[in-house]
Design a protein around this motif. Structure first.
Motif, PDB file in Angstrom:
ATOM      1  N   MET B   1      33.441  19.321 -32.722  1.00 57.69           N
ATOM      2  CA  MET B   1      33.983  20.689 -32.831  1.00 57.69           C
ATOM      3  C   MET B   1      34.245  21.053 -34.292  1.00 57.69           C
ATOM      4  SD  MET B   1      34.990  23.446 -31.118  1.00 57.69           S
ATOM      5  CE  MET B   1      35.674  23.320 -29.483  1.00 57.69           C
ATOM      6  N   LEU B   2      34.778  20.048 -35.064  1.00 60.38           N
ATOM      7  CA  LEU B   2      35.085  20.315 -36.468  1.00 60.38           C
ATOM      8  C   LEU B   2      33.797  20.612 -37.246  1.00 60.38           C
ATOM      9  CD1 LEU B   2      37.900  17.696 -37.065  1.00 60.38           C
ATOM     10  CD2 LEU B   2      38.176  20.156 -37.050  1.00 60.38           C
ATOM     11  N   THR B   3      32.726  19.875 -36.898  1.00 69.43           N
ATOM     12  CA  THR B   3      31.435  20.127 -37.545  1.00 69.43           C
ATOM     13  C   THR B   3      30.935  21.517 -37.168  1.00 69.43           C
ATOM     14  OG1 THR B   3      31.003  17.786 -37.277  1.00 69.43           O
ATOM     15  CG2 THR B   3      29.144  19.137 -37.922  1.00 69.43           C
ATOM     16  N   LYS B   4      31.156  21.887 -35.890  1.00 66.51           N
ATOM     17  CA  LYS B   4      30.746  23.212 -35.416  1.00 66.51           C
ATOM     18  C   LYS B   4      31.498  24.294 -36.210  1.00 66.51           C
ATOM     19  CE  LYS B   4      30.242  23.795 -30.843  1.00 66.51           C
ATOM     20  NZ  LYS B   4      30.717  24.044 -29.457  1.00 66.51           N
ATOM     21  N   ILE B   5      32.806  24.065 -36.365  1.00 69.16           N
ATOM     22  CA  ILE B   5      33.616  25.036 -37.129  1.00 69.16           C
ATOM     23  C   ILE B   5      33.085  25.121 -38.565  1.00 69.16           C
ATOM     24  CG2 ILE B   5      35.923  25.539 -38.050  1.00 69.16           C
ATOM     25  CD1 ILE B   5      37.103  24.218 -35.558  1.00 69.16           C
ATOM     26  N   ALA B   6      32.809  23.932 -39.151  1.00 66.35           N
ATOM     27  CA  ALA B   6      32.321  23.890 -40.540  1.00 66.35           C
ATOM     28  C   ALA B   6      31.013  24.661 -40.665  1.00 66.35           C
ATOM     29  CB  ALA B   6      32.140  22.442 -40.978  1.00 66.35           C
ATOM     30  N   ARG B   8      29.703  26.937 -38.640  1.00 62.88           N
ATOM     31  CA  ARG B   8      29.841  28.382 -38.393  1.00 62.88           C
ATOM     32  C   ARG B   8      30.519  29.075 -39.570  1.00 62.88           C
ATOM     33  NH1 ARG B   8      31.562  28.686 -32.041  1.00 62.88           N
ATOM     34  NH2 ARG B   8      29.683  27.720 -31.221  1.00 62.88           N
ATOM     35  N   ASN B   9      31.410  28.360 -40.235  1.00 63.08           N
ATOM     36  CA  ASN B   9      32.076  28.978 -41.379  1.00 63.08           C
ATOM     37  C   ASN B   9      31.121  29.219 -42.540  1.00 63.08           C
ATOM     38  OD1 ASN B   9      34.872  29.711 -41.050  1.00 63.08           O
ATOM     39  ND2 ASN B   9      35.197  27.588 -40.474  1.00 63.08           N
ATOM     40  N   ILE B  10      30.066  28.376 -42.613  1.00 61.81           N
ATOM     41  CA  ILE B  10      29.066  28.590 -43.676  1.00 61.81           C
ATOM     42  C   ILE B  10      28.410  29.957 -43.485  1.00 61.81           C
ATOM     43  CG2 ILE B  10      26.829  27.798 -44.575  1.00 61.81           C
ATOM     44  CD1 ILE B  10      27.732  24.949 -43.906  1.00 61.81           C
ATOM     45  N   PHE B  11      28.164  30.314 -42.202  1.00 59.33           N
ATOM     46  CA  PHE B  11      27.486  31.585 -41.920  1.00 59.33           C
ATOM     47  C   PHE B  11      28.477  32.739 -41.732  1.00 59.33           C
ATOM     48  CE2 PHE B  11      24.603  28.211 -40.575  1.00 59.33           C
ATOM     49  CZ  PHE B  11      23.523  28.532 -41.372  1.00 59.33           C
ATOM     50  N   PHE B 312      36.354  20.355 -44.003  1.00 59.22           N
ATOM     51  CA  PHE B 312      35.909  21.002 -45.250  1.00 59.22           C
ATOM     52  C   PHE B 312      34.883  20.129 -45.978  1.00 59.22           C
ATOM     53  CE2 PHE B 312      39.683  23.501 -44.432  1.00 59.22           C
ATOM     54  CZ  PHE B 312      39.217  24.766 -44.732  1.00 59.22           C
ATOM     55  N   PHE B 313      35.047  18.832 -45.863  1.00 60.25           N
ATOM     56  CA  PHE B 313      34.085  17.891 -46.437  1.00 60.25           C
ATOM     57  C   PHE B 313      32.720  18.121 -45.766  1.00 60.25           C
ATOM     58  CE2 PHE B 313      32.322  13.561 -46.976  1.00 60.25           C
ATOM     59  CZ  PHE B 313      32.476  13.457 -48.345  1.00 60.25           C
ATOM     60  N   ALA B 314      32.760  18.278 -44.424  1.00 62.52           N
ATOM     61  CA  ALA B 314      31.520  18.530 -43.673  1.00 62.52           C
ATOM     62  C   ALA B 314      30.892  19.845 -44.110  1.00 62.52           C
ATOM     63  CB  ALA B 314      31.806  18.565 -42.178  1.00 62.52           C
ATOM     64  N   GLU B 315      31.736  20.808 -44.457  1.00 56.31           N
ATOM     65  CA  GLU B 315      31.205  22.099 -44.900  1.00 56.31           C
ATOM     66  C   GLU B 315      30.395  21.926 -46.184  1.00 56.31           C
ATOM     67  OE1 GLU B 315      34.055  25.163 -44.112  1.00 56.31           O
ATOM     68  OE2 GLU B 315      33.174  26.438 -45.647  1.00 56.31           O
TER      69      GLU B 315
END
Lengths: 234, 400
Positions: B1-6, B8-11, B312-315
């Motif tokens: 989920m955290l990766t998904k959030i990361a 989606r936040n990029i876009f 945020f690291f994943a972002e």
């Protein structure tokens, strides 16, 4: 501590620096909240309602006194070590809804369940149940910016409840809603309290909402001014 | 989920992410183009150097340690037998005898110094180490034919068919002169060398030096990678009578170019690294600032600091991966356009010929640019991600 207590605060003091001035937010506050309570914290802005909720919610620490959550003294535990308590015992409903903007309604409700490591099937069941209960089953795929204020707050309530918490903390949950929507949200919280037995503590300064609470704790200048029943409060 | 959030936040903030991705793509393309140019330059320079000097050079024992007093003092006498033996090795493509000598060249009116390389004409033609400006290549059976460098020909006012006189010291130390016919005028691409260069047949040089020896044997292999192994084999067989030098020991110019280009590449890499670090760090810092309340919410519902940090690291990591992949695509397309565009570069210092700009698209160059993009973007996210994870929940929730 009373066996029925989910929260016990003893002689709590809390001050904040505000520029060069130190503002005393809470002074000598002691409070017992029992399982199943539906409590309103009432008082004007700046009276200390939010500070009290922050301490109960384990997102802030008192300067003095003790905070017991579900029988555990959390006073001396660093806040970052209380993530599991916030995750497993508590639920939060915020004035500004505070949904994760990039997640759908479904995913927002699912998020705390993922933190708890709930399995996929159970997650699906719980999210479905809670979205149905708050009347948003058909809005599951919508993102927060596609929902109205009332709908967002319903998603936030479903998120708070999906993890089956012992205590839900709601800071001014209706302040950003019109009176009719706010009343419906309070009705929803009341119904959930009645059906699940989950404890609710919410802050408000709206008299119409205060009268719906079973128990009202009035706060003034950082002190508890009175404990009242709902009928007395009204 | 955290990766998904990361992800989606990029876009979420497309314009800001697009600018950040553009910086990473620009950096990756720069690394691919310069890395590909460097790779093809190294390969071209290495192979042209080897064509000129061989993979290995074989001398008589003592040549490297002692300062020879007379020409060919450490030359090879029984070269034919040694050649046959060396050429039996299947890794060896061919061998070529060579003598270098210096002296004076005269047209009767004027004298100049020369540096002559005596070669086997047939093998020299195959080596393609020079370009003929006029006249013809060295004939097989004419010991007094020579090719002279373009600059030397101008100085001597010589043209194909003219006769000149070469003067040098023989192996015994006396002086000897010989008339030679200019078969052709050549250029090697290096102006200073063309001003002094002569190529002549081995037989002519031996006649001028009054010897049957050759100075050295050039060994050419099928594969450059076999150089060390063949060197070891020769050394094992002829440890007492012969000495060898491999091309890496002889090609000092090649090593200087490699060092120079690696230095430039490293500097370019640092600039790209710095640019990407600041750009991605800026994006993540802005993202953290805009999402302060969201971070407060995540922490208040029970997300640990470590998970917020990882989000945020994943972002940063995902920005790096997306940027790196787009960079490879853009780099490959641009490199192919350049390779098909027939872009000519001017001659390098000291050279007389320009050369076409080519980009070698090797997997290591592409992988390196991708890895640098990902690592740089990920490293850039460390500090902002750490700050996000250390926020006070109450302050974060109160952030407007």
């Amino acid at each position: 501590m009373n066996k029925q207590s989910v929260v016990q605060l003893t002689a709590i003091d809390k001050s904040y620096p505000l520029g060069r001035v130190v503002v005393r937010a809470l002074s000598g506050v002691s409070l017992d909240i029992a399982h199943g309570d539906f409590i309103a914290l009432a008082g004007p802005s700046g009276s200390g309602k939010t500070t009290l909720l922050n301490l109960i919610g384990c997102i802030d620490k008192p300067d003095r006194g003790h905070v017991l959550i579900d029988g555990v003294d959390v006073t001396s535990v660093p806040l970052h070590r209380l993530a599991a308590t916030r995750r497993d015992v508590l639920g939060f409903v915020f004035q500004t809804f505070n949904l994760i903007p990039v997640l759908t309604a479904w995913e927002n409700v699912e998020y705390p369940l993922l933190l708890r490591g709930v399995g996929r099937r159970e997650r699906r069941e719980r999210v479905t149940r809670w979205l149905e209960l708050v009347g948003l089953a058909d809005q599951a795929k919508q993102r927060p910016d596609q929902l109205s204020g009332g709908q967002r707050q319903r998603v936030a309530i479903a998120r708070a409840m999906a993890g089956d918490p012992k205590l839900v903390i709601a800071d001014e949950p209706t302040a950003n809603l019109d009176s009719e929507t706010g009343a419906r949200i309070l009705d929803l919280l009341g119904d959930i309290n009645a059906t699940t037995g989950c404890t609710f503590v919410f802050s408000t300064h709206d008299a119409a909402l205060i009268e719906r609470a079973e128990r009202v704790i009035r706060i003034r200048d950082g002190r508890i001014a009175s404990h009242e029943t709902a009928t007395v409060a009204a | 989920m955290l990766t998904k959030i990361a992800l989606r936040n990029i876009f979420r903030n497309r314009r800001r992410s697009a600018i950040t991705l553009a910086v990473i793509v620009f950096g990756a393309v720069g690394l691919i183009l310069f890395g590909g140019y460097k790779a093809i330059t190294f390969r071209g320079l290495r192979e042209s150097t080897i064509r000129r000097i061989g993979h290995l050079q074989v001398f008589g024992a003592g040549a490297s340690k002692a300062e020879s007093q007379k020409p060919l003092e450490y030359g090879l006498e029984n070269a034919a037998a040694i050649r046959r033996e060396i050429e039996r090795d299947p890794r060896v493509r061919t061998t070529a005898a060579q003598i270098t000598l210096m002296g004076l060249i005269s047209n009767g009116d004027k004298s100049e110094t020369y540096i002559a390389t005596a070669v086997e004409p047939e093998k020299e033609r195959a080596a393609n180490a020079h370009r003929l400006v006029s006249g013809s290549e060295l004939p097989n059976n004419e010991s007094d034919a020579v090719l002279i460098g373009k600059g030397l020909a101008t100085a001597m006012k010589a043209k194909p068919g003219d006769y000149l006189t070469l003067l040098t010291t023989t192996v015994t130390g006396s002086l000897n002169a010989m008339d030679v016919r200019v078969a052709g005028i050549m250029t090697t691409g290096v102006r200073e060398y063309d001003d002094r260069a002569i190529k002549m047949p081995i037989a002519g040089a031996q006649q001028l030096l009054q010897t049957n020896k050759i100075e050295k044997l050039l060994v050419f292999l099928h594969k450059t990678e076999d150089t060390a192994a063949v060197d070891a084999t020769i050394h094992q067989k002829y440890a007492k009578t012969l000495e060898t030098k491999s091309w890496p020991q002889l090609a000092s110019f090649y090593h200087q170019v490699v060092m120079l280009y690696n230095g430039i590449f490293g500097f370019l890499g640092l600039i790209v690294f710095g640019t990407v670090v600041f750009s991605v760090a800026n994006t993540i810092v802005m993202s953290v600032f805009e999402r302060t309340r969201e971070i407060g919410t995540l922490l208040s519902v029970g997300t640990t600091r470590g998970k917020v940090w990882r989000m945020f690291f994943a972002e940063g990591f995902l920005i790096g991966v997306i940027g790196g992949l787009l960079g490879i695509i853009a780099g490959v397309v641009l490199a192919k356009l350049i390779n098909n565009g027939n872009v000519m570069l001017p001659p390098p210092p000291g050279y007389t010929r320009g050369y076409p700009l080519q980009i070698l698209l090797e997997t290591p160059v592409l992988v390196t640019s991708f890895v640098i993009s990902v690592i740089t973007a990920t490293l850039s996210a460390i500090v902002p991600a750490w700050k996000a994870s250390r926020m006070k929940i109450v302050d974060a929730l109160g952030h407007i």
